[in-house]
Design a protein around this motif. Structure first.
Motif, mmCIF file in Angstrom:
data_model
loop_
_atom_site.group_PDB
_atom_site.id
_atom_site.type_symbol
_atom_site.label_atom_id
_atom_site.label_comp_id
_atom_site.label_asym_id
_atom_site.label_seq_id
_atom_site.Cartn_x
_atom_site.Cartn_y
_atom_site.Cartn_z
ATOM 1 N N ASP A 212 0.810 -1.219 0.000
ATOM 2 C CA ASP A 212 0.000 0.000 0.000
ATOM 3 C C ASP A 212 0.843 1.267 0.000
ATOM 4 N N GLU A 213 2.107 1.150 0.386
ATOM 5 C CA GLU A 213 2.958 2.329 0.460
ATOM 6 C C GLU A 213 3.383 2.813 -0.926
ATOM 7 N N HIS A 214 3.292 1.937 -1.913
ATOM 8 C CA HIS A 214 3.651 2.337 -3.271
ATOM 9 C C HIS A 214 2.550 3.230 -3.851
ATOM 10 N N SER A 215 2.949 4.303 -4.476
ATOM 11 C CA SER A 215 1.974 5.161 -5.152
ATOM 12 C C SER A 215 1.579 4.506 -6.472
ATOM 13 N N ASP A 216 0.472 4.958 -7.039
ATOM 14 C CA ASP A 216 0.037 4.436 -8.333
ATOM 15 C C ASP A 216 1.115 4.653 -9.393
ATOM 16 N N GLU A 217 1.803 5.782 -9.287
ATOM 17 C CA GLU A 217 2.848 6.094 -10.266
ATOM 18 C C GLU A 217 4.028 5.126 -10.125
ATOM 19 N N ASP A 218 4.413 4.818 -8.871
ATOM 20 C CA ASP A 218 5.514 3.873 -8.635
ATOM 21 C C ASP A 218 5.176 2.497 -9.206
ATOM 22 N N ILE A 219 3.954 2.052 -8.933
ATOM 23 C CA ILE A 219 3.519 0.740 -9.413
ATOM 24 C C ILE A 219 3.514 0.716 -10.931
ATOM 25 N N GLU A 220 2.991 1.760 -11.534
ATOM 26 C CA GLU A 220 2.920 1.826 -12.988
ATOM 27 C C GLU A 220 4.313 1.800 -13.612
ATOM 28 N N ASN A 221 5.244 2.535 -13.013
ATOM 29 C CA ASN A 221 6.603 2.598 -13.551
ATOM 30 C C ASN A 221 7.308 1.253 -13.452
ATOM 31 N N MET A 222 7.222 0.612 -12.270
ATOM 32 C CA MET A 222 7.897 -0.675 -12.092
ATOM 33 C C MET A 222 7.260 -1.762 -12.949
ATOM 34 N N LEU A 223 5.924 -1.732 -13.034
ATOM 35 C CA LEU A 223 5.231 -2.743 -13.828
ATOM 36 C C LEU A 223 5.554 -2.580 -15.310
ATOM 37 N N SER A 224 5.677 -1.342 -15.762
ATOM 38 C CA SER A 224 5.992 -1.112 -17.179
ATOM 39 C C SER A 224 7.365 -1.682 -17.519
ATOM 40 N N VAL A 225 8.312 -1.609 -16.571
ATOM 41 C CA VAL A 225 9.639 -2.183 -16.796
ATOM 42 C C VAL A 225 9.543 -3.705 -16.869
ATOM 43 N N ILE A 226 8.799 -4.307 -15.931
ATOM 44 C CA ILE A 226 8.636 -5.761 -15.907
ATOM 45 C C ILE A 226 7.993 -6.251 -17.198
ATOM 46 N N LEU A 227 7.005 -5.503 -17.695
ATOM 47 C CA LEU A 227 6.275 -5.925 -18.893
ATOM 48 C C LEU A 227 7.074 -5.715 -20.178
ATOM 49 N N GLU A 228 8.253 -5.109 -20.077
ATOM 50 C CA GLU A 228 9.144 -5.059 -21.232
ATOM 51 C C GLU A 228 9.734 -6.437 -21.507
ATOM 52 N N TYR A 229 9.716 -7.298 -20.479
ATOM 53 C CA TYR A 229 10.323 -8.624 -20.597
ATOM 54 C C TYR A 229 9.284 -9.750 -20.610
ATOM 55 N N GLY A 230 8.082 -9.478 -20.094
ATOM 56 C CA GLY A 230 7.038 -10.493 -20.036
ATOM 57 C C GLY A 230 5.698 -9.918 -20.440
ATOM 58 N N GLN A 231 4.664 -10.696 -20.220
ATOM 59 C CA GLN A 231 3.302 -10.311 -20.607
ATOM 60 C C GLN A 231 2.360 -10.576 -19.443
ATOM 61 N N GLU A 232 1.527 -9.600 -19.108
ATOM 62 C CA GLU A 232 0.594 -9.791 -18.009
ATOM 63 C C GLU A 232 -0.388 -10.909 -18.337
ATOM 64 N N SER A 233 -0.554 -11.826 -17.397
ATOM 65 C CA SER A 233 -1.438 -12.973 -17.599
ATOM 66 C C SER A 233 -2.775 -12.729 -16.917
ATOM 67 N N ARG A 234 -3.843 -13.242 -17.547
ATOM 68 C CA ARG A 234 -5.178 -13.126 -16.967
ATOM 69 C C ARG A 234 -5.474 -14.286 -16.002
ATOM 70 N N MET A 235 -4.583 -15.265 -15.960
ATOM 71 C CA MET A 235 -4.782 -16.361 -15.019
ATOM 72 C C MET A 235 -4.572 -15.866 -13.592
ATOM 73 N N THR A 236 -5.190 -16.525 -12.639
ATOM 74 C CA THR A 236 -5.011 -16.145 -11.240
ATOM 75 C C THR A 236 -3.835 -16.884 -10.642
ATOM 76 N N ILE A 237 -3.232 -16.297 -9.613
ATOM 77 C CA ILE A 237 -2.122 -16.943 -8.932
ATOM 78 C C ILE A 237 -2.589 -18.240 -8.275
ATOM 79 N N HIS A 238 -3.863 -18.310 -7.891
ATOM 80 C CA HIS A 238 -4.390 -19.519 -7.251
ATOM 81 C C HIS A 238 -4.354 -20.697 -8.218
#
Length: 222
Positions: free
Chosen positions: A173-199
Motif C-alpha cells: 500500500d505504500e507504493h503510489s500508483d505512479e511507482d507501481i505503474e513505472n515498475m510494472l511497465s519495466v517488468i512488462l518489457e520482458y514479459g506479458q501480463e497474464s489473466r490467469m489467477t495466482i491460485h
C-alpha cells in the motif's frame, strides 16, 4: 485448442470439453461459476494472443456456441471512431446480425469491457489500484535479463506451468500508483501480463522460487 484468425479484428477458436477438463475446469462450472468461467476465457485468450498476436483492447463482441464435443468462440474487437466517441464494430450489417453477444459470457466479462465508455474508464481506474500481478514469460532468458534491472521494494515469486514461467508480483500500500505503474511497465518489457489467477498457477503449476525470485535468479545467473 484450434485457433483461426478471421481478420484484423476477429478471431475464432474451438476448445473441446476434454481439453477444458485437462486444464482443471469442470464442464458444468464454466456456465455457472463466474470466476472459473472468467479464468478459462482469459487463459484461452492468452493462447490466442501468443499464437495470433491478437491484442485484447477495448470492448469485445463475443459469440459462444456449445457444440456436442466442445465450444466454438468468436471474439471481435471493437474500434473507436476517429472522434474517439462512437464505438464501431468492424463488420458489415449482415455480419453484425450473425454475431450476437452471448449473455452468459457478457455477464462474466462486464467488469472488464463495456460498450459504455464511462464504465470502461471505471474499469481502468480499478486496474490502476491493483497491487497484485501475474506476469508470463515464454523464455527463462527474459527473466534473467529482468533480474539484472534495478527493481526492488515488492514481493515476487516464480512458478512454472505448461512450459511457461509465471512471476507473481505484489506491491504494498505504500507504493503510489505512479511507482507501481513505472515498475510494472519495466517488468512488462520482458514479459506479458497474464489473466490467469495466482491460485490456479499455484494449484496446477510448480513453485520454483518462493520469495525474492528476481534476486535469486540474478545471484545464480549473473
Amino acid at each position: 485448442m484450434e485457433i483461426e484468425r478471421i481478420n484484423e479484428y476477429t478471431v475464432k477458436f474451438y476448445i473441446s470439453y476434454l481439453d477444458i477438463e485437462e486444464r482443471g475446469f469442470d464442464r458444468d462450472e464454466i456456465w455457472y461459476n463466474r470466476e472459473r468461467s472468467e479464468e478459462l476465457f482469459w487463459e484461452m485468450m492468452d493462447e490466442v494472443h501468443d499464437e495470433e498476436d491478437f491484442m485484447v483492447e477495448g470492448p469485445l463482441w463475443i459469440q459462444v456456441q456449445a457444440l456436442d464435443k466442445g465450444l466454438e468462440v468468436i471474439v471481435t474487437r471493437a474500434q473507436l471512431s476517429k472522434d474517439g466517441q462512437k464505438i464501431e464494430l468492424p463488420l458489415s450489417e449482415d455480419k453484425v446480425k450473425e454475431l450476437p453477444v452471448d449473455e452468459n459470457i457478457e455477464s462474466i466479462l462486464d467488469h472488464h469491457f463495456s460498450d459504455d465508455l464511462d464504465e470502461k474508464s471505471e474499469s481502468q481506474e480499478e486496474e490502476e489500484q491493483q497491487l497484485e500481478f501475474l506476469v508470463k514469460f515464454n523464455d527463462f532468458e527474459h527473466l534473467i535479463s529482468l533480474s539484472k534491472v534495478q527493481l526492488s521494494g515488492f514481493t515476487n515469486a516464480l512458478y512454472s506451468m505448461e512450459n511457461r514461467y509465471y512471476l507473481y508480483v505484489e506491491f504494498n500500500d505504500e507504493h503510489s500508483d505512479e511507482d507501481i505503474e513505472n515498475m510494472l511497465s519495466v517488468i512488462l518489457e520482458y514479459g506479458q501480463e497474464s489473466r490467469m489467477t495466482i491460485h490456479r498457477v499455484a494449484e496446477y503449476g510448480k513453485q520454483i522460487i518462493s520469495e525474492d525470485a528476481l534476486s535469486v535468479i540474478k545471484q545464480h545467473f549473473s
